[in-house]
Scaffold this motif. Structure first.
Motif, short mmCIF file in Angstrom:
data_model
loop_
_atom_site.label_atom_id
_atom_site.label_comp_id
_atom_site.label_asym_id
_atom_site.label_seq_id
_atom_site.Cartn_x
_atom_site.Cartn_y
_atom_site.Cartn_z
N ALA A 69 44.20 59.12 -8.88
CA ALA A 69 45.50 58.61 -8.42
C ALA A 69 45.81 59.31 -7.11
O ALA A 69 45.64 60.53 -7.00
N LYS A 70 46.24 58.52 -6.12
CA LYS A 70 46.50 59.12 -4.80
C LYS A 70 47.67 58.43 -4.12
O LYS A 70 47.72 57.21 -4.09
N SER A 71 48.60 59.24 -3.59
CA SER A 71 49.63 58.66 -2.74
C SER A 71 49.55 59.25 -1.34
O SER A 71 50.14 58.74 -0.42
N GLY A 72 48.80 60.35 -1.20
CA GLY A 72 48.69 60.98 0.11
C GLY A 72 47.72 62.14 0.07
O GLY A 72 46.85 62.22 -0.81
N GLY A 73 47.91 63.07 1.01
CA GLY A 73 46.97 64.17 1.18
C GLY A 73 46.86 65.10 -0.02
O GLY A 73 45.81 65.73 -0.22
N LEU A 74 47.92 65.19 -0.83
CA LEU A 74 47.87 66.07 -2.01
C LEU A 74 46.66 65.72 -2.89
O LEU A 74 45.94 66.61 -3.35
N HIS A 84 61.59 85.61 -0.73
CA HIS A 84 60.32 85.73 -1.46
C HIS A 84 59.11 85.88 -0.52
O HIS A 84 57.98 85.70 -0.96
N LYS A 85 59.38 86.22 0.74
CA LYS A 85 58.26 86.10 1.70
C LYS A 85 57.10 87.07 1.47
O LYS A 85 55.99 86.81 1.91
N GLU A 86 57.35 88.14 0.74
CA GLU A 86 56.25 89.08 0.46
C GLU A 86 55.14 88.43 -0.36
O GLU A 86 53.98 88.84 -0.31
N LYS A 87 55.49 87.41 -1.13
CA LYS A 87 54.45 86.76 -1.94
C LYS A 87 54.09 85.38 -1.38
O LYS A 87 53.50 84.57 -2.08
N LEU A 88 54.42 85.14 -0.11
CA LEU A 88 54.12 83.84 0.52
C LEU A 88 53.01 83.98 1.55
O LEU A 88 53.04 84.90 2.37
N SER A 89 52.04 83.07 1.50
CA SER A 89 51.01 83.07 2.57
C SER A 89 50.59 81.65 2.89
O SER A 89 50.82 80.72 2.10
N GLY A 90 49.99 81.47 4.04
CA GLY A 90 49.55 80.14 4.48
C GLY A 90 48.03 80.08 4.55
O GLY A 90 47.40 80.92 5.20
N ILE A 91 47.44 79.13 3.85
CA ILE A 91 45.97 78.97 3.87
C ILE A 91 45.69 77.53 4.32
O ILE A 91 46.18 76.57 3.70
N LEU A 92 44.92 77.39 5.36
CA LEU A 92 44.70 76.07 5.96
C LEU A 92 43.89 75.15 5.03
O LEU A 92 42.87 75.57 4.48
N ASN A 93 44.35 73.91 4.91
CA ASN A 93 43.61 72.90 4.15
C ASN A 93 42.31 72.51 4.85
O ASN A 93 42.10 72.81 6.03
N ASN A 108 44.73 63.78 8.16
CA ASN A 108 44.22 62.70 9.03
C ASN A 108 43.47 63.25 10.24
O ASN A 108 42.48 62.67 10.66
N GLN A 109 44.00 64.34 10.81
CA GLN A 109 43.35 64.87 12.01
C GLN A 109 41.94 65.37 11.71
O GLN A 109 41.02 65.19 12.51
N PHE A 110 41.75 65.97 10.51
CA PHE A 110 40.42 66.45 10.12
C PHE A 110 39.47 65.25 9.93
O PHE A 110 38.33 65.27 10.37
N ILE A 111 39.99 64.24 9.22
CA ILE A 111 39.15 63.06 8.93
C ILE A 111 38.77 62.40 10.25
O ILE A 111 37.60 62.04 10.47
N ALA A 112 39.75 62.27 11.15
CA ALA A 112 39.47 61.66 12.45
C ALA A 112 38.36 62.42 13.16
O ALA A 112 37.37 61.82 13.64
#
Ligand code: ADP
Length: 463
Positions: free
Chosen positions: A14-19, A230-239, A373-377
Motif C-alpha cells: 500500500a502506498k500513498s507517497g514516499g513513506l 526534546h531535542k537531545e533525543k532528536l536526530s536527522g538521518i537522510l533517506n 523524487n529527486q533521488f529517483i530522478a
C-alpha cells in the motif's frame, strides 16, 4: 537483535507517497545487520492471496473488544505482518476518500497501535521502530506495558500529526494523566504525533536539515517548542531509495532499459513518451513534475508561474493527484497549451516512464522533510531542479564534489523558479556538460546503505 518496523504503508502493498518507499528500502538495507520484520494494516483494498495466518488476539479499547487477526508474508527475506481488525481493515483507501479523512482514523490507528505492541511482545522485539503519527500511540502503549522494548519514532512529515477531539481519549482508553501540554494535549485536542515524540526513546527525522528546521516557528507546525524541549533525543538521518526497484537498467515499466553508458536509450524513452502523449517534438526540453498536488509541493508557485514557463520553447508534463481546484486549473491549462499535458491521478508505471523520459524534474517545494523524487530522478539521469530546503538541500548540490547534482532555487519565488528553468534550458544546449552531470548522478550511491548504518548504530545504542 529483533527489530520491528511499523508503518501505515509499505511498498508494494500500500502506498500513498514516499513513506511507503522508505518502509520498503530501509528495512531492506538493514536486513543483513539485524533480524528485522515489518508490520502494517491489512486494508480492505489489499489482496489476501499469499498471506499466511500467523496469530490472533483481542484488544480492548473504550470498553469494546476488537478481534484482531495477524497474517504474514515473507518476501525478499523479510517477513511483513498484516493486521486485520474491525474498522481498520474495512476501508477502500488508506486514510480517507473524496469526502476527506475517515472520521474514525483515531480508532483505526489506535487499534493498529495496540496490535503493534501485542505483536512486538509475541516476537520478543527489542527495538520497535515507529513511523509517523499512525504508529505513534504505540510508544505510549509500550511505556504503559511492562515490556522492555526500546522505541524509535521517525517523523516523515511534521505537517501530518493526527489531531483528534478530546473524546478520542475515552475511545482509546488513554488515561487522562497523558492529556497535558507535556504529552498528548495540543490546543485542547489530542495529538498522536506528540505521543511519538514524548514517549519514544529516540526521535529521528528524514534529513539533517529538516531536523534543524522543525525546531523553528517557520517549519515547526506548532510543535517547534515541544521538539526543542526534546531535542537531545532528536536526530536527522537522510533517506535513500531502493536502487533495485528504481533501476533504469532493469525497470520493466520502461520502453527501453538503459544505464549511464547507453543514454541514447534514455532519449528513446523520451521519444516514445512524447509520441504517446499529446506533446510534440522530443527535441524540446522536457520538464516534469510527479507529485501529490498539495501546498507543500509548491503548487501555488507552479500555478503562479506556469504560463510564463509554457511560453518558453519547452514541453511540460505533470503527473499528480490531490487538490481538486488545482487539478481543474491544470486541466484547463492543458486544453489551452499544446506543450503542456496533465495526467490527473496516481500511476506507478507512468511515474517510472516519466522519470526515464524527462530532462528535468521540478520540485519547488515550500518545505520538504527529505523528498524521494529527486533521488529517483538522479538515478534515471534526470536532473532535479529543487528549492534548497529540508532534505532537498542535503541531497541536491550545484557543487561538483558532492553527490548528487542539480539546479537550486535559493528562494521559493516565481523569479527564482523561472530563472532556474532558463538555467536548465541553457544546460540542455551544453550537451557535454549535461551528460557529465547525468553520468555523475547515475553513479552516486542514492541507496539507504550508508544511512542504514546510522539507524543500526542507534538501535545498538539501546541494547
Ligand atoms: P511525499 O511527500 O508525497 O511522500 P516523496 O518525494 O517523499 O513525497 O515521495 C513521493 C513518492 O511518490 C515517489 O516515489 C514518487 O515517484 C511517488 N509519486 C508521487 N506522486 C505520484 C503520482 N501521482 N503517481 C505515481 N507516483 C507518484
Amino acid at each position: 537483535m529483533n527489530v520491528l518496523f511499523a508503518s501505515s504503508e509499505i511498498y508494494p502493498y500500500a502506498k500513498s507517497g514516499g513513506l511507503a518507499d522508505v518502509c520498503d528500502a530501509l528495512p531492506d538495507a538493514l536486513k543483513n545487520h539485524v533480524n528485522i520484520s515489518r508490520v502494517m494494516p491489512l486494508y480492505g483494498f489489499m489482496k489476501r492471496q499469499g498471506l499466511k495466518f500467523y496469530d490472533s488476539c483481542t484488544v480492548t479499547l473504550g470498553g469494546i473488544d476488537y478481534n484482531i487477526e495477524i497474517f504474514s508474508k515473507k518476501k525478499d527475506n523479510i517477513v511483513t505482518y498484516f493486521i486485520e481488525a474491525p474498522i481498520l481493515s474495512t476501508t477502500q483507501y488508506l486514510y480517507g476518500d473524496k469526502d476527506g479523512d475517515y472520521a474514525n482514523n483515531d480508532l483505526r490507528f489506535g487499534i493498529f497501535c495496540m496490535a503493534i505492541v501485542e505483536l512486538s511482545s509475541r516476537l520478543k522485539i527489542e527495538v520497535l521502530h515507529l513511523n509517523d503519527w499512525h504508529t505513534a500511540l504505540a510508544a505510549l502503549f509500550v511505556k504503559e506495558s511492562n515490556l522492555k522494548i526500546k522505541t524509535v519514532f521517525t517523523i516523515h512529515n511534521l505537517a501530518y500529526q493526527g489531531i483528534f477531539d478530546e473524546s478520542s481519549l475515552d475511545r482509546l482508553s488513554i488515561n487522562r494523566k497523558h492529556f497535558n501540554a507535556d504529552a498528548l494535549e495540543f490546543y485542547a485536542k489530542v495529538n498522536f504525533m506528540k505521543a511519538g515524540i514524548a514517549y519514544s526513546d529516540h526521535v529521528t527525522t528524514v534529513s539533517p536539515t529538516y531536523a534543524k528546521e522543525i525546531l523553528t516557528k517557520e517549519f515547526g507546525c506548532g510543535l517547534d517548542g515541544f521538539l526543542t524541549y526534546h531535542k537531545e533525543k532528536l536526530s536527522g538521518i537522510l533517506n535513500g531509495i531502493n536502487d533495485n526497484i528504481f533501476n533504469p537498467s532493469t525497470d520493466k515499466a520502461l520502453y527501453f532499459t538503459y544505464n549511464k553508458d547507453s543514454l541514447e536509450k534514455k532519449h528513446k524513452n523520451k521519444v516514445s513518451f512524447i509520441k504517446k502523449s499529446k506533446l510534440k517534438d522530443p527535441r524540446k526540453v522536457l520538464f516534469v513534475m510527479i507529485t501529490r498536488l498539495v501546498e507543500q509541493k509548491g503548487i501555488d508557485l507552479l500555478v503562479e508561474s506556469i504560463k510564463d514557463l509554457l511560453a518558453k520553447r519547452i514541453n511540460f508534463f505533470v503527473l499528480g493527484d490531490g487538490n481538486a481546484e488545482v487539478c481543474e486549473k491544470l486541466h484547463i491549462l492543458s486544453q489551452e497549451h499544446d506543450n503542456f499535458e496533465f495526467f490527473d491521478g496516481y500511476d506507478d508505471t507512468l511515474s517510472h516512464q516519466t522519470y526515464a523520459a524527462a530532462d528535468f524534474l521540478l520540485m519547488p517545494s515550500k518545505f520538504e522533510p527529505c523528498g524521494l523524487n529527486q533521488f529517483i530522478a538522479m538515478r534515471y539521469g534526470t536532473v532535479p531542479i529543487v528549492h534548497a530546503v529540508g532534505g532537498l538541500r542535503d541531497s541536491v548540490h550545484e557543487d561538483k564534489q558532492e553527490c548528487g547534482r542539480g539546479i537550486l532555487l535559493k528562494k521559493q519565488t516565481k523569479k527564482e523558479f523561472l530563472f532556474a528553468a532558463e538555467k536548465a534550458i541553457r544546460l540542455k544546449k551544453e550537451s557535454e556538460k549535461l551528460k557529465s552531470i547525468i553520468k555523475f548522478n547515475m553513479e552516486c550511491d542514492l541507496s539507504f546503505r550508508s544511512s542504514a548504518l546510522e539507524y543500526l548504530k542507534l538501535y545498538k545504542s539501546f541494547v
